[in-house]
Scaffold this active site. Structure first.
Site, short mmCIF file in Angstrom:
data_model
loop_
_atom_site.label_atom_id
_atom_site.label_comp_id
_atom_site.label_asym_id
_atom_site.label_seq_id
_atom_site.Cartn_x
_atom_site.Cartn_y
_atom_site.Cartn_z
N GLY A 213 0.81 -1.20 0.00
CA GLY A 213 0.00 0.00 0.00
C GLY A 213 0.84 1.25 0.00
N ASP A 244 -3.20 -3.86 -9.52
CA ASP A 244 -3.15 -4.41 -10.89
C ASP A 244 -2.24 -3.58 -11.77
OD1 ASP A 244 -4.94 -6.44 -10.24
OD2 ASP A 244 -6.68 -5.21 -10.72
#
Length: 297
Positions: A213, A244
């Site tokens: 993250g 992605d």
């Protein structure tokens, strides 16, 4: 290099709210939109936007949504000739709630469950023409395992993004080139067997790539040890598709013969650009944008 993505295609229904609701809570939404998605399609589009030669392998329903997804991928530069249209089954969908720069996602598999071993076998020759094969976990587990074994026998470079996370056959881990879970997925896969993320990275040098993250992405390089490439400091609008984008860009970097570290810097920059826009595929950057960010860094 040629890249093959064997994976999912969904239409994302994105609900915007001030925050993500708690369990049992009802809150007001600020809007709703429909965007092309699915981890397989997202990663293929990310690669194509970055200039890669990529072919998508997967299934849609014979419906308007499926046609829209295929048309969109084609317009982004993805080769869609191998996508199979399935009668009597709806195209996959995902319901996404976006709030406070984060999201929750519920997936309805639909035609993604039709990406069978028989489908993979029918496309064996074409898949094996690719230099890099990319997989995720939004298609049947047995198909993922079959494609990994098929490609390993032919010494192909295999990148496996194990999302959604599930327990795995450790033998498969030896067959792939890279596995790219996020921290949560790594926890699901290895459970309590690893004392820390560093322990996992130590066990799988230059194979395990963990996305973290806002912290960035971590990998264990033989010459440098465990490193974490920090995420870009940006105004986050929507994290949908960020992972992605990173996975797709990492594969593009490898296809350009970058080192693991260079490919991850390239991927981190692409992901940092993607979260500054709404939507998974619509927020994915072009090659020139990523190169500009890297030059300015």
């Amino acid at each position: 290099m040629e890249i093959a993505v064997v994976g999912s295609m969904n239409m994302d229904m994105i609900v915007h709210a001030d925050r993500i609701p708690r369990k049992g809570e009802t809150i007001a939404g600020g809007g709703i939109e429909y965007q092309p998605g699915g981890k397989g399609a997202n990663q293929a589009v990310a690669m194509a936007k970055l200039g890669a030669s990529v072919t998508m392998y997967g299934c849609t329903g014979n419906d308007a949504v499926g046609k829209e997804l295929i048309d969109h991928m084609s317009s982004c530069g993805v080769n869609t000739e191998k996508i199979q249209t399935v009668e009597g089954v709806p195209t996959g969908q995902a319901v996404i709630t976006v709030g406070e720069g984060d999201n929750t996602i519920v997936i309805i598999a639909g035609a993604n469950d039709c990406v069978s071993i028989a489908y993979a076998e029918a496309n064996r020759e074409s898949i094996l023409k690719a230099d890099i094969i990319v997989l995720q976990n939004e298609i049947p587990e047995e198909t993922v395992e079959y494609v990994i074994r098929m490609c390993h026998k032919c010494n192909k470079k295999i990148i496996w993004n194990p999302a959604p996370a599930r327990t795995l056959d450790r033998e498969l881990l030896d067959m792939i080139t890279y596995m790219t879970p996020n921290e949560h997925e790594a926890g699901v896969i290895w459970g309590e067997k690893a004392e820390s993320m560093d322990d996992l990275l130590m066990h799988y040098p230059e194979k395990l790539v963990v996305t973290r993250g806002e912290k960035g992405v971590s990998v264990n390089l033989k010459e440098e040890g465990i490193i974490t490439i920090p995420a870009m400091k940006v105004d986050v609008k929507d994290t949908t598709g960020a992972g992605d984008t990173l996975n797709g860009a990492f594969c593009v970097g490898l296809s350009k013969n970058m080192s693991e570290k260079e490919a991850l810097r390239f991927a981190n920059a692409a992901a940092g650009l993607s979260v500054q826009k709404y939507g998974a595929q619509s927020g994915m950057p072009a090659l020139a944008d990523v190169e500009r960010v890297l030059e300015e860094a």
